[in-house]
Design an enzyme around this catalytic site. Structure first.
Site, PDB file in Angstrom:
ATOM      1  N   GLY A  16       0.719  -1.426  -0.131  1.00  0.00           N
ATOM      2  CA  GLY A  16       0.076  -0.024   0.154  1.00  0.00           C
ATOM      3  C   GLY A  16       0.776   1.196  -0.017  1.00  0.00           C
ATOM      4  N   ILE A  94      -7.545  -9.956 -11.038  1.00  0.00           N
ATOM      5  CA  ILE A  94      -7.978  -9.452 -12.474  1.00  0.00           C
ATOM      6  C   ILE A  94      -9.681  -9.072 -12.396  1.00  0.00           C
ATOM      7  CG2 ILE A  94      -8.221 -10.140 -14.811  1.00  0.00           C
ATOM      8  CD1 ILE A  94      -5.716 -11.712 -14.557  1.00  0.00           C
ATOM      9  N   LEU A  95     -10.007  -8.074 -12.788  1.00  0.00           N
ATOM     10  CA  LEU A  95     -11.595  -7.612 -12.596  1.00  0.00           C
ATOM     11  C   LEU A  95     -12.365  -8.341 -13.859  1.00  0.00           C
ATOM     12  CD1 LEU A  95     -11.012  -3.949 -11.927  1.00  0.00           C
ATOM     13  CD2 LEU A  95     -11.681  -5.771 -10.255  1.00  0.00           C
ATOM     14  N   HIS A 111       0.400   0.501 -13.627  1.00  0.00           N
ATOM     15  CA  HIS A 111       1.311  -0.555 -13.705  1.00  0.00           C
ATOM     16  C   HIS A 111       2.862  -0.080 -13.796  1.00  0.00           C
ATOM     17  CE1 HIS A 111       2.078  -4.529 -15.439  1.00  0.00           C
ATOM     18  NE2 HIS A 111       2.772  -4.103 -16.473  1.00  0.00           N
ATOM     19  N   ASP A 144     -11.667  -4.078 -20.092  1.00  0.00           N
ATOM     20  CA  ASP A 144     -11.623  -5.684 -20.028  1.00  0.00           C
ATOM     21  C   ASP A 144     -10.264  -6.244 -20.260  1.00  0.00           C
ATOM     22  OD1 ASP A 144     -14.219  -5.647 -19.501  1.00  0.00           O
ATOM     23  OD2 ASP A 144     -14.884  -6.512 -21.332  1.00  0.00           O
TER      24      ASP A 144
HETATM   25  C1  GAR Z   1       3.128  -1.323  -7.382  1.00  0.00           C
HETATM   26  O1  GAR Z   1       4.437  -1.501  -8.213  1.00  0.00           O
HETATM   27  C2  GAR Z   1       2.161  -1.264  -8.654  1.00  0.00           C
HETATM   28  O2  GAR Z   1       2.506  -0.416  -9.949  1.00  0.00           O
HETATM   29  C3  GAR Z   1       1.960  -2.857  -8.932  1.00  0.00           C
HETATM   30  O3  GAR Z   1       2.092  -3.283  -7.542  1.00  0.00           O
HETATM   31  C4  GAR Z   1       2.709  -2.621  -6.777  1.00  0.00           C
HETATM   32  C5  GAR Z   1       2.276  -1.987  -5.464  1.00  0.00           C
HETATM   33  O4  GAR Z   1       2.863  -1.501  -4.690  1.00  0.00           O
HETATM   34  N1  GAR Z   1       0.662  -2.897  -9.722  1.00  0.00           N
HETATM   35  C6  GAR Z   1       0.814  -3.997 -10.632  1.00  0.00           C
HETATM   36  O5  GAR Z   1       1.884  -4.835 -10.781  1.00  0.00           O
HETATM   37  C7  GAR Z   1      -0.651  -4.138 -11.203  1.00  0.00           C
HETATM   38  N2  GAR Z   1      -0.296  -4.938 -12.536  1.00  0.00           N
HETATM   39  P1  GAR Z   1       2.320  -0.859  -3.359  1.00  0.00           P
HETATM   40  O6  GAR Z   1       1.178  -2.152  -2.792  1.00  0.00           O
HETATM   41  O7  GAR Z   1       3.131  -0.556  -2.433  1.00  0.00           O
HETATM   42  O8  GAR Z   1       1.364   0.383  -3.753  1.00  0.00           O
END
Ligand code: GAR
Length: 221
Positions: A16, A94-95, A111, A144
């Site tokens: 988070g 995945i939604l 991402h 999607d």
């Molecule tokens: C982040 O690097 C985000 O870009 C990635 O998960 C991490 C969450 O970090 N998201 C994905 O890979 C989605 N495809 P956080 O919990 O410290 O914000």
């Protein structure tokens, strides 16, 4: 959005740190974080939400028979807060098409790659493996298709020779924290919209995402 502030739900599955970047900016703009929803009970982001005095809820995939039933349970929880905007911040589910339609044009994701390059997992390892000289993160509207919705903004930084995937991930994460709240602010101010399957900023269709360049130390150039 009927009230002035944009009621925002933040969906997480882990640390988070992106959620924290939103919490740290509250008061700055039109975003009001109304709830944090986690897919995991042990997500550290839930601790961050509690510390900030934000309502939080956990909905676990394993309690539901399939993706759509899970998403319906998530939506049922979210509706208690009537969010205007959904921020996916490391939400590793995945939604379903049902959920995407339910909140069409109101879901943003970040991402850790310069989409359309490297959708999916292990982006930092793949960038190093390919010998790319630049890497970064992309904020996009969710459709999607996984990691393929209209792109809004990209933060780009140089890769460093011999750098580990963990070190590169940390540098990318630091720029995520800068670009994601900014893009959400554009949405809250109604400068950013999703129309006809495209992202629009200030009433101009974004053929390419807005580009923010950073140096190797994560400083905006
Ligand atoms: C982040 O690097 C985000 O870009 C990635 O998960 C991490 C969450 O970090 N998201 C994905 O890979 C989605 N495809 P956080 O919990 O410290 O914000």
């Amino acid at each position: 959005m009927t009230e002035k502030r944009c009621k925002t739900a933040i969906l997480i599955s882990g640390s988070g740190s992106n959620l924290q970047s939103f919490i740290d900016r509250v008061g700055d703009g039109d975003i009001e974080i109304v709830v944090v929803l986690s897919s995991r009970p042990d997500a550290h982001g839930l601790v961050r939400a509690r510390k900030a005095g934000i309502d939080s809820v956990c909905v676990e995939p394993r309690d539901h028979v399939d993706r759509e039933q899970y998403d319906r349970a998530v939506a049922a929880e979210l509706e208690r807060w009537q969010p205007d905007l959904l921020i996916l911040a490391g939400f590793m589910c995945i939604l379903s098409p049902w959920f995407v339609r339910r909140y069409e044009g109101r879901i943003l994701n970040i991402h850790p790659a310069l989409l359309p390059a490297y959708p999916g997992l292990h982006t930092h390892e793949r960038v190093i493996e390919a010998g790319d000289t630049a890497h970064g993160a992309t904020v996009h509207f969710v459709t999607d298709e996984l990691d393929a919705g209209p792109r809004v903004v990209q933060g780009r930084l140089p890769t460093l020779a011999g750098e580990s995937a963990d070190a590169l991930a940390a540098r990318v994460l630091a720029i995520e924290h800068q670009i994601y709240p900014e893009a959400a602010r554009w949405f809250a101010e109604r400068r950013l919209q999703f129309r006809d399957g495209h992202a629009w900023l200030q009433d101009k269709r974004l053929a390419e995402p807005v580009q923010f360049e950073f140096d190797a130390d994560g400083k905006r150039i």
